[in-house]
Write a protein that holds these residues in place. Structure first.
Motif, PDB file in Angstrom:
ATOM      1  N   HIS A   1      63.404  27.023  93.091  1.00 16.17           N
ATOM      2  CA  HIS A   1      61.955  27.214  93.167  1.00 16.17           C
ATOM      3  C   HIS A   1      61.415  27.084  94.588  1.00 16.17           C
ATOM      4  CE1 HIS A   1      62.360  22.867  93.017  1.00 16.17           C
ATOM      5  NE2 HIS A   1      61.118  22.742  93.423  1.00 16.17           N
ATOM      6  N   PHE A   2      62.239  26.615  95.532  1.00 18.23           N
ATOM      7  CA  PHE A   2      61.790  26.531  96.926  1.00 18.23           C
ATOM      8  C   PHE A   2      61.729  27.913  97.587  1.00 18.23           C
ATOM      9  CE2 PHE A   2      63.337  22.070  96.608  1.00 18.23           C
ATOM     10  CZ  PHE A   2      62.189  21.430  97.039  1.00 18.23           C
ATOM     11  N   GLY A   3      62.355  28.894  96.988  1.00 16.21           N
ATOM     12  CA  GLY A   3      62.328  30.240  97.561  1.00 16.21           C
ATOM     13  C   GLY A   3      62.999  30.325  98.917  1.00 16.21           C
TER      14      GLY A   3
ATOM     15  N   LEU B   1      71.595  32.261  99.908  1.00 14.23           N
ATOM     16  CA  LEU B   1      70.539  32.789  99.050  1.00 14.23           C
ATOM     17  C   LEU B   1      69.587  31.697  98.580  1.00 14.23           C
ATOM     18  CD1 LEU B   1      72.417  35.422  96.840  1.00 14.23           C
ATOM     19  CD2 LEU B   1      71.042  35.787  98.895  1.00 14.23           C
ATOM     20  N   LEU B   2      70.037  30.462  98.607  1.00 13.67           N
ATOM     21  CA  LEU B   2      69.185  29.353  98.186  1.00 13.67           C
ATOM     22  C   LEU B   2      68.421  28.725  99.348  1.00 13.67           C
ATOM     23  CD1 LEU B   2      71.520  27.505  95.630  1.00 13.67           C
ATOM     24  CD2 LEU B   2      69.429  28.781  95.111  1.00 13.67           C
ATOM     25  N   SER B   3      68.951  28.871 100.567  1.00 14.63           N
ATOM     26  CA  SER B   3      68.306  28.274 101.736  1.00 14.63           C
ATOM     27  C   SER B   3      68.308  29.250 102.901  1.00 14.63           C
ATOM     28  CB  SER B   3      69.038  26.987 102.137  1.00 14.63           C
ATOM     29  OG  SER B   3      68.551  26.497 103.374  1.00 14.63           O
ATOM     30  N   ASN B   4      67.220  29.270 103.630  1.00 14.01           N
ATOM     31  CA  ASN B   4      67.113  30.131 104.806  1.00 14.01           C
ATOM     32  C   ASN B   4      67.696  29.484 106.058  1.00 14.01           C
ATOM     33  OD1 ASN B   4      65.678  31.982 103.212  1.00 14.01           O
ATOM     34  ND2 ASN B   4      63.708  31.031 103.713  1.00 14.01           N
TER      35      ASN B   4
ATOM     36  N   SER C   1      63.552  23.152  83.629  1.00 12.20           N
ATOM     37  CA  SER C   1      63.853  23.616  84.980  1.00 12.20           C
ATOM     38  C   SER C   1      62.620  24.232  85.630  1.00 12.20           C
ATOM     39  CB  SER C   1      64.985  24.649  84.951  1.00 12.20           C
ATOM     40  OG  SER C   1      64.614  25.790  84.192  1.00 12.20           O
ATOM     41  N   PRO C   2      62.465  24.077  86.941  1.00 15.18           N
ATOM     42  CA  PRO C   2      61.333  24.682  87.653  1.00 15.18           C
ATOM     43  C   PRO C   2      61.320  26.188  87.458  1.00 15.18           C
ATOM     44  CG  PRO C   2      62.469  23.114  89.045  1.00 15.18           C
ATOM     45  CD  PRO C   2      63.325  23.303  87.829  1.00 15.18           C
ATOM     46  N   GLY C   3      60.189  26.708  87.035  1.00 14.67           N
ATOM     47  CA  GLY C   3      60.075  28.146  86.828  1.00 14.67           C
ATOM     48  C   GLY C   3      60.809  28.640  85.599  1.00 14.67           C
ATOM     49  N   GLY C   4      61.364  27.726  84.802  1.00 12.68           N
ATOM     50  CA  GLY C   4      62.071  28.140  83.595  1.00 12.68           C
ATOM     51  C   GLY C   4      63.356  28.894  83.854  1.00 12.68           C
ATOM     52  N   VAL C   5      64.033  28.630  84.989  1.00  4.67           N
ATOM     53  CA  VAL C   5      65.255  29.355  85.298  1.00  4.67           C
ATOM     54  C   VAL C   5      66.342  29.005  84.292  1.00  4.67           C
ATOM     55  CG1 VAL C   5      64.775  29.593  87.754  1.00  4.67           C
ATOM     56  CG2 VAL C   5      66.024  27.588  86.938  1.00  4.67           C
TER      57      VAL C   5
END
Length: 460
Positions: free
Chosen positions: A191-193, A217-220, A255-259
């Motif tokens: 959910h951190f995008g 893909l999870l962290s920039n 889960s955040p955002g319902g993932v």
């Protein structure tokens, strides 16, 4: 004398009646115990590993922590403890303020903070053996009237929040990589995008490289080797510890955002550039038969007739591949090989974790070693397969197909009473039925299993 004997004579039938009642009660208790054991429940207590693997965060009480969103959305709430259990297997610490991470000394200075906390950021709190290999971090308050901690000066300032996790414990075993680390990490950070800095404790370079495509893909940002980094990293927000839901699984209501696990699989497809979305009875494009991937093993639980199995599968019109993954396997290439398969078969073990790369509606055949291990097969791979949209089949090894038949004499306790071995706990189960057993599949039965697997595959 006769007068004295008379009372004894009256007591004798009474004693006999009491004895009869006791015998009747014992017999009744035995019958009831048998019925309960035979028809109502397992005749032996659940081994610890079954309970652990099936565990979900059933004890979580969202009202206690006054969270308005799902677990993982750690908006600052001053009434919530800094550290709290999100399940029996996972602990989470979250803070907002002036945060200084001195990872080289395992200390995190936080202002404001009301007390000192200690935590190990690995989702296996119930397992002391695993947690013994996880570095502990101390959260120290500073800046308050009674605080004595003197924080170091910042050397690196970050605008994105930090997320601290560990690949200690059992990480390095592929099953535990996903169950204890990667799936909880995805659940807790997607959910951190991408706007989150990963601080990895216990980093092994080969492990980090193996999953770098996923981390990107999870962290920039680059993953920080927090234990060995001599910088003092400063943040305005930090989260420590990922949330565990269930073995290789996600509860979308928590889960955040319902993932979901399906979302996790889609992320893996992007990370490792997997082309096939759905399996097929005719196989991949430009093939006229489904592909069977046999997961090979070098040590215990080997297929003793692996080449004969491949020959039988080819005769049953399967395109056969044999592969043996290990810690040195090129993960992107192996992921693409698994993704090319329509059916994957292997003896119970970490290699079956590669089912995360199978296309939807593919078939996973788990070969379950002899020894009453169906419960273990269920919690490790059967239940997760359902969430991953993978058709599941089970091939239970008979004693005639097991190498234990040659290891122990006919009628041996281990062969006749596996459930009594289970009563001795996980170490006894592992030593007897996992570490010392190989299998030689009955080819006729194996071929029939493959035919059933083909019927489960979708038509083009």
């Amino acid at each position: 004398m006769a007068a004295m004997k008379q009372p004894r004579g009256r007591q004798e039938p009474r004693r006999m009646g009491n004895a009869a009642m006791v015998v009747t009660m014992v017999v009744s208790l035995c019958v009831l115990t048998y019925i309960k054991a035979r028809y109502c429940s397992n005749p032996f207590p659940k081994p610890a590993e079954e309970i652990e693997a099936a565990e979900v965060d059933e004890d979580y009480d969202s009202s206690r922590y006054k969270l308005s969103g799902p677990i993982g959305e750690e908006d600052f709430d001053p009434t919530r403890p800094t550290c709290y259990n999100t399940s029996k297997r996972s602990e989470r610490c979250a803070a907002v303020g002036d945060i200084r991470v001195d990872g080289n000394h395992s200390k995190i200075y936080i202002s404001p903070l009301t007390r000192t906390w200690r935590t190990k950021p690995y989702a296996r709190l119930h397992d002391p053996v695993a947690m013994d290999d996880v570095r502990e971090y101390t959260l120290l308050p500073f800046g308050g009237r009674n605080d004595t901690a003197v924080p170091p000066l910042c050397t690196v300032n970050h605008t994105a929040p930090a997320f601290l996790f560990s690949n200690g414990g059992f990480a390095g075993n592929l099953y535990h990589d996903y169950t204890d680390v990667l799936v909880p990490l995805f659940t807790s950070t997607s959910h951190f995008g991408g706007e989150v800095v990963f601080l990895l404790s216990g980093m092994k370079d080969w492990w980090n490289e193996k999953f770098t495509p996923l981390f990107r893909l999870l962290s920039n940002y680059d993953v920080v080797d927090v234990d060995n980094d001599r910088e003092v990293h400063c943040f305005s927000r930090i989260v420590i510890g990922a949330t565990f839901h269930r073995a290789m699984g996600i509860d979308p209501t928590r889960s955040p955002g319902g993932v979901t696990v399906a979302d996790f699989k889609r992320l893996l497809r992007r990370a490792f550039r997997l082309e096939r979305a759905v399996a097929s009875r005719s196989g991949a494009p430009r093939r006229d038969r489904p592909r069977l991937l046999i997961i090979s093993r070098k040590s215990s639980r080997r297929f003793l007739n692996e080449r004969a199995m491949a020959k039988a599968a080819a005769a049953a019109r399967f395109d056969v591949r044999i592969a043996e993954p290990d810690n040195h396997t090129d993960t992107p290439n192996f992921a693409r090989l698994v993704n090319s398969a329509d059916v994957m078969v292997g003896v119970h073990g970490a290699g079956l974790t590669n089912m995360v790369f199978l296309p939807s509606r593919a078939v996973l055949i788990q070969v379950v070693p002899f020894g009453g291990l169906e419960w273990l097969a269920r919690v490790t791979f059967k239940d997760p397969a359902r969430d991953m949209d993978v058709n599941y089949m089970e091939y239970n090894v008979s004693l005639e197909e097991s190498s234990l038949r040659d290891l122990y004499p006919e009628g041996h306790f281990y062969l006749k009473h596996p459930y009594d071995v289970h009563k001795k706990g996980w170490d006894a189960i592992k030593t007897t039925y996992l570490d010392k057993q190989n299998v030689r599949l009955n080819l006729t039965r194996f071929t029939k299993t493959l035919e059933q697997a083909r019927d489960l595959l979708p038509t083009p």
